[in-house]
Design a protein around this motif. Structure first.
Motif, short mmCIF file in Angstrom:
data_model
loop_
_atom_site.label_atom_id
_atom_site.label_comp_id
_atom_site.label_asym_id
_atom_site.label_seq_id
_atom_site.Cartn_x
_atom_site.Cartn_y
_atom_site.Cartn_z
N ARG A 153 0.87 -1.33 0.05
CA ARG A 153 -0.13 0.05 0.10
C ARG A 153 0.84 1.14 -0.08
O ARG A 153 0.78 2.14 -1.00
CB ARG A 153 -0.98 0.11 1.26
CG ARG A 153 -2.15 -0.93 1.07
CD ARG A 153 -3.06 -1.05 2.39
NE ARG A 153 -4.14 -1.82 2.25
CZ ARG A 153 -4.75 -2.20 3.14
NH1 ARG A 153 -4.42 -1.68 4.53
NH2 ARG A 153 -6.14 -2.97 3.16
N ILE A 197 -4.22 0.29 12.50
CA ILE A 197 -4.34 1.29 11.68
C ILE A 197 -4.66 0.71 10.05
O ILE A 197 -5.73 0.95 9.39
CB ILE A 197 -3.40 2.36 11.58
CG1 ILE A 197 -3.23 2.93 12.74
CG2 ILE A 197 -3.32 3.61 10.62
CD1 ILE A 197 -4.18 3.96 13.69
N CYS A 198 -3.47 0.28 9.65
CA CYS A 198 -3.53 -0.36 8.25
C CYS A 198 -4.22 -1.74 8.11
O CYS A 198 -3.55 -2.64 7.75
CB CYS A 198 -2.17 -0.22 7.66
SG CYS A 198 -2.13 -0.39 5.65
N CYS A 205 -7.06 5.51 7.49
CA CYS A 205 -6.21 6.38 6.76
C CYS A 205 -6.17 7.73 7.35
O CYS A 205 -5.13 8.24 7.52
CB CYS A 205 -6.55 6.42 5.26
SG CYS A 205 -6.20 5.06 4.21
N LEU A 210 1.41 7.94 8.17
CA LEU A 210 1.86 7.67 6.91
C LEU A 210 1.22 8.55 5.66
O LEU A 210 1.58 8.20 4.56
CB LEU A 210 1.98 6.21 6.57
CG LEU A 210 2.85 5.54 7.49
CD1 LEU A 210 3.02 4.01 7.19
CD2 LEU A 210 4.47 5.85 7.73
N ILE A 211 0.16 8.97 5.98
CA ILE A 211 -0.95 9.44 4.91
C ILE A 211 -0.31 10.22 3.69
O ILE A 211 -0.50 10.20 2.46
CB ILE A 211 -2.07 10.05 5.52
CG1 ILE A 211 -3.22 10.05 4.48
CG2 ILE A 211 -1.93 11.25 6.32
CD1 ILE A 211 -4.63 10.30 5.03
N CYS A 214 1.68 8.18 1.18
CA CYS A 214 1.07 6.72 0.96
C CYS A 214 0.57 6.81 -0.48
O CYS A 214 -0.45 7.64 -0.96
CB CYS A 214 -0.09 6.32 1.98
SG CYS A 214 -0.75 4.78 1.65
N TYR A 216 -0.91 4.45 -1.58
CA TYR A 216 -2.64 3.77 -1.79
C TYR A 216 -3.51 4.73 -1.50
O TYR A 216 -4.77 4.66 -1.97
CB TYR A 216 -2.49 2.67 -0.71
CG TYR A 216 -3.91 1.91 -0.47
CD1 TYR A 216 -4.26 0.82 -1.31
CD2 TYR A 216 -4.92 2.03 0.15
CE1 TYR A 216 -5.25 -0.02 -1.14
CE2 TYR A 216 -6.10 1.66 0.53
CZ TYR A 216 -6.39 0.34 -0.20
OH TYR A 216 -7.47 -0.23 0.02
FE1 SF4 Z 1 -2.46 2.09 5.43
FE2 SF4 Z 1 -1.68 4.13 3.74
FE3 SF4 Z 1 -4.16 4.03 4.74
FE4 SF4 Z 1 -1.86 4.73 6.16
S1 SF4 Z 1 -2.62 5.99 4.61
S2 SF4 Z 1 -3.69 3.50 6.64
S3 SF4 Z 1 -0.46 3.16 5.19
S4 SF4 Z 1 -3.48 2.72 3.01
#
Ligand code: SF4
Length: 225
Positions: A153, A197-198, A205, A210-211, A214, A216
Protein backbone atom coordinates in the motif's frame (compact mmCIF):
# COMPACT_ATOMS: atom_id res chain seq x y z
CA UNK A 1 21.86 13.49 -2.07
CA UNK A 2 19.17 11.00 -1.11
CA UNK A 3 16.86 9.58 -3.73
CA UNK A 4 13.07 9.92 -3.38
CA UNK A 5 12.71 6.27 -2.46
CA UNK A 6 15.41 6.55 0.22
CA UNK A 7 13.59 9.52 1.74
CA UNK A 8 10.31 7.66 1.61
CA UNK A 9 11.90 4.65 3.31
CA UNK A 10 13.35 6.82 6.06
CA UNK A 11 10.01 8.51 6.58
CA UNK A 12 8.29 5.14 6.75
CA UNK A 13 10.68 3.71 9.36
CA UNK A 14 10.76 6.80 11.56
CA UNK A 15 6.95 7.18 11.53
CA UNK A 16 6.40 3.51 12.39
CA UNK A 17 8.84 3.82 15.29
CA UNK A 18 7.27 7.06 16.48
CA UNK A 19 3.77 5.59 16.21
CA UNK A 20 4.82 2.46 18.11
CA UNK A 21 6.28 4.48 20.95
CA UNK A 22 2.89 6.08 21.58
CA UNK A 23 0.53 3.29 20.60
CA UNK A 24 2.40 0.00 20.98
CA UNK A 25 0.57 -2.84 22.69
CA UNK A 26 2.01 -4.68 25.67
CA UNK A 27 2.53 -8.43 25.54
CA UNK A 28 4.63 -10.33 28.07
CA UNK A 29 6.92 -11.96 25.48
CA UNK A 30 7.90 -8.56 24.10
CA UNK A 31 10.03 -7.82 27.15
CA UNK A 32 11.40 -11.36 27.24
CA UNK A 33 15.17 -11.77 26.87
CA UNK A 34 15.51 -15.53 27.11
CA UNK A 35 15.86 -16.92 23.53
CA UNK A 36 14.08 -20.17 24.39
CA UNK A 37 11.06 -18.33 25.79
CA UNK A 38 11.01 -16.16 22.68
CA UNK A 39 10.99 -19.29 20.52
CA UNK A 40 8.25 -20.73 22.72
CA UNK A 41 6.13 -17.59 22.31
CA UNK A 42 6.54 -17.69 18.51
CA UNK A 43 5.27 -21.28 18.44
CA UNK A 44 2.29 -20.32 20.61
CA UNK A 45 1.51 -17.31 18.40
CA UNK A 46 1.20 -19.31 15.19
CA UNK A 47 -2.30 -19.03 13.74
CA UNK A 48 -3.48 -17.74 17.12
CA UNK A 49 -4.83 -14.44 18.41
CA UNK A 50 -2.18 -12.57 20.42
CA UNK A 51 -4.69 -11.70 23.13
CA UNK A 52 -5.47 -15.38 23.63
CA UNK A 53 -1.77 -16.20 23.90
CA UNK A 54 -1.24 -13.35 26.39
CA UNK A 55 -3.64 -15.04 28.83
CA UNK A 56 -1.78 -18.35 28.96
CA UNK A 57 1.80 -17.31 28.17
CA UNK A 58 2.89 -16.34 31.72
CA UNK A 59 1.90 -19.73 33.12
CA UNK A 60 3.28 -21.72 30.18
CA UNK A 61 6.61 -19.86 30.19
CA UNK A 62 6.92 -20.38 33.93
CA UNK A 63 6.29 -24.13 33.71
CA UNK A 64 8.01 -24.82 30.41
CA UNK A 65 10.58 -22.06 30.13
CA UNK A 66 13.52 -24.31 29.19
CA UNK A 67 14.08 -27.30 26.90
CA UNK A 68 14.81 -29.60 29.84
CA UNK A 69 11.48 -28.78 31.48
CA UNK A 70 9.63 -29.73 28.30
CA UNK A 71 11.65 -32.89 27.78
CA UNK A 72 10.87 -33.98 31.34
CA UNK A 73 7.14 -33.36 31.02
CA UNK A 74 4.60 -35.88 29.76
CA UNK A 75 3.10 -34.85 26.45
CA UNK A 76 -0.40 -35.13 27.97
CA UNK A 77 0.51 -32.54 30.59
CA UNK A 78 1.90 -30.24 27.92
CA UNK A 79 -1.29 -30.65 25.88
CA UNK A 80 -3.38 -29.71 28.90
CA UNK A 81 -1.55 -26.37 29.21
CA UNK A 82 -1.83 -25.71 25.48
CA UNK A 83 -5.50 -26.63 25.14
CA UNK A 84 -6.91 -23.07 25.45
CA UNK A 85 -4.93 -22.06 22.34
CA UNK A 86 -6.21 -24.78 20.02
CA UNK A 87 -3.94 -26.90 17.80
CA UNK A 88 -2.67 -28.22 21.09
CA UNK A 89 -1.67 -31.69 19.95
CA UNK A 90 0.37 -30.31 17.05
CA UNK A 91 1.99 -27.64 19.22
CA UNK A 92 2.78 -30.09 22.03
CA UNK A 93 4.42 -32.49 19.58
CA UNK A 94 6.47 -29.70 17.99
CA UNK A 95 7.58 -28.40 21.37
CA UNK A 96 8.58 -31.86 22.55
CA UNK A 97 10.56 -32.65 19.40
CA UNK A 98 12.10 -29.18 19.30
CA UNK A 99 13.13 -29.25 22.96
CA UNK A 100 14.72 -32.71 22.61
CA UNK A 101 16.65 -31.57 19.56
CA UNK A 102 17.86 -28.37 21.24
CA UNK A 103 18.98 -30.32 24.26
CA UNK A 104 20.78 -33.03 22.28
CA UNK A 105 22.30 -30.99 19.47
CA UNK A 106 22.83 -27.57 20.99
CA UNK A 107 23.30 -28.41 24.64
CA UNK A 108 20.06 -26.64 25.53
CA UNK A 109 21.06 -23.33 23.95
CA UNK A 110 19.22 -21.57 21.14
CA UNK A 111 21.53 -21.02 18.16
CA UNK A 112 22.26 -17.52 16.90
CA UNK A 113 22.33 -18.37 13.22
CA UNK A 114 19.68 -19.18 10.66
CA UNK A 115 21.08 -22.50 9.44
CA UNK A 116 21.14 -24.07 12.90
CA UNK A 117 17.77 -22.64 13.87
CA UNK A 118 16.21 -24.16 10.76
CA UNK A 119 17.43 -27.61 11.84
CA UNK A 120 15.17 -27.52 14.91
CA UNK A 121 11.97 -29.51 14.21
CA UNK A 122 8.99 -27.19 13.86
CA UNK A 123 11.10 -24.09 13.16
CA UNK A 124 10.58 -22.50 9.75
CA UNK A 125 12.09 -19.39 8.23
CA UNK A 126 9.71 -16.91 9.84
CA UNK A 127 10.14 -18.37 13.35
CA UNK A 128 13.92 -18.60 12.93
CA UNK A 129 14.13 -14.98 11.83
CA UNK A 130 11.80 -13.91 14.66
CA UNK A 131 14.18 -15.52 17.16
CA UNK A 132 17.20 -13.87 15.54
CA UNK A 133 15.45 -10.51 15.59
CA UNK A 134 13.71 -10.54 18.99
CA UNK A 135 16.25 -12.55 20.97
CA UNK A 136 19.50 -11.54 19.31
CA UNK A 137 18.55 -8.15 17.79
CA UNK A 138 19.75 -9.19 14.33
CA UNK A 139 18.66 -7.17 11.34
CA UNK A 140 16.82 -9.87 9.47
CA UNK A 141 13.77 -9.61 7.24
CA UNK A 142 10.63 -10.77 9.02
CA UNK A 143 8.06 -11.01 6.30
CA UNK A 144 4.43 -11.80 6.97
CA UNK A 145 1.08 -10.85 5.46
CA UNK A 146 0.88 -7.65 7.54
CA UNK A 147 4.19 -6.29 6.41
CA UNK A 148 3.47 -7.21 2.79
CA UNK A 149 0.13 -5.41 2.91
CA UNK A 150 1.64 -2.22 4.32
CA UNK A 151 4.56 -2.23 1.87
CA UNK A 152 2.24 -2.84 -1.06
CA UNK A 153 0.00 0.00 0.00
CA UNK A 154 2.51 2.58 1.10
CA UNK A 155 5.19 2.00 -1.54
CA UNK A 156 2.89 0.65 -4.24
CA UNK A 157 4.98 -2.47 -4.61
CA UNK A 158 3.74 -5.06 -7.06
CA UNK A 159 4.69 -8.65 -6.35
CA UNK A 160 5.57 -10.95 -9.22
CA UNK A 161 4.73 -14.25 -7.64
CA UNK A 162 1.51 -15.80 -6.52
CA UNK A 163 3.09 -16.60 -3.15
CA UNK A 164 3.99 -13.07 -2.20
CA UNK A 165 6.04 -13.80 0.90
CA UNK A 166 8.61 -15.67 -1.18
CA UNK A 167 8.92 -12.88 -3.68
CA UNK A 168 12.55 -11.69 -3.88
CA UNK A 169 11.22 -8.15 -4.44
CA UNK A 170 9.94 -8.02 -0.87
CA UNK A 171 13.05 -9.63 0.57
CA UNK A 172 15.29 -7.14 -1.18
CA UNK A 173 13.01 -4.25 -0.38
CA UNK A 174 12.65 -5.00 3.32
CA UNK A 175 16.37 -5.72 3.57
CA UNK A 176 17.04 -2.24 2.24
CA UNK A 177 14.38 -0.70 4.48
CA UNK A 178 14.72 -2.21 7.97
CA UNK A 179 16.46 0.06 10.46
CA UNK A 180 19.86 -0.82 11.86
CA UNK A 181 18.72 0.18 15.36
CA UNK A 182 15.40 -0.51 17.07
CA UNK A 183 14.73 -3.57 14.97
CA UNK A 184 12.44 -5.14 17.59
CA UNK A 185 10.42 -1.97 17.98
CA UNK A 186 10.12 -1.65 14.20
CA UNK A 187 8.61 -5.11 13.75
CA UNK A 188 6.38 -4.85 16.81
CA UNK A 189 5.32 -1.47 15.42
CA UNK A 190 4.42 -3.07 12.08
CA UNK A 191 2.35 -5.73 13.85
CA UNK A 192 0.40 -3.25 15.97
CA UNK A 193 0.07 -0.69 13.19
CA UNK A 194 -1.32 -3.33 10.84
CA UNK A 195 -3.79 -4.34 13.51
CA UNK A 196 -4.93 -0.88 14.56
CA UNK A 197 -4.46 1.38 11.50
CA UNK A 198 -3.51 -0.21 8.18
CA UNK A 199 -6.02 -3.03 8.64
CA UNK A 200 -6.76 -5.54 5.88
CA UNK A 201 -10.23 -4.06 5.42
CA UNK A 202 -11.14 -0.42 5.98
CA UNK A 203 -7.72 1.01 6.74
CA UNK A 204 -7.94 4.00 9.07
CA UNK A 205 -6.19 6.39 6.69
CA UNK A 206 -7.56 9.47 8.47
CA UNK A 207 -5.63 8.48 11.62
CA UNK A 208 -2.51 7.31 9.80
CA UNK A 209 0.83 9.11 10.21
CA UNK A 210 1.95 7.78 6.80
CA UNK A 211 -0.89 9.38 4.88
CA UNK A 212 1.14 12.20 3.29
CA UNK A 213 3.27 9.86 1.21
CA UNK A 214 1.03 6.82 0.97
CA UNK A 215 0.60 5.60 -2.61
CA UNK A 216 -2.54 3.67 -1.77
CA UNK A 217 -4.19 6.66 -0.20
CA UNK A 218 -3.36 8.82 -3.19
CA UNK A 219 -4.97 6.28 -5.48
CA UNK A 220 -8.02 5.59 -3.31
CA UNK A 221 -8.91 8.87 -1.66
CA UNK A 222 -12.42 7.67 -1.06
CA UNK A 223 -11.09 5.59 1.88
CA UNK A 224 -11.71 7.80 4.85
CA UNK A 225 -13.02 7.01 8.31
FE1 SF4 B 1 -2.47 2.19 5.25
FE2 SF4 B 1 -1.76 4.17 3.61
FE3 SF4 B 1 -4.12 4.25 4.77
FE4 SF4 B 1 -1.92 4.60 6.19
S1 SF4 B 1 -2.68 5.96 4.60
S2 SF4 B 1 -3.70 3.32 6.74
S3 SF4 B 1 -0.50 3.23 5.17
S4 SF4 B 1 -3.43 2.69 3.29
Amino acid sequence: MKSKIEEKREFFVSEILRWYEKNGEFYPWRTEKDPFKILLSEILLRKTDRKKVAVVYPKISEYFGSPIKIVNTDIEKLEEFLKPLGLYKERARQLKQGAEFILNKFDGRIPENLNDLLKIPGVGKYTANAVLCFAYKKNVPLIDANLIRILKRFFNLTPNKSRERDDPIFWKFINDTIPTDNIKEFYYGILDFSNQICRPKNPKCAECPLITFCSYYKMHRKFRD
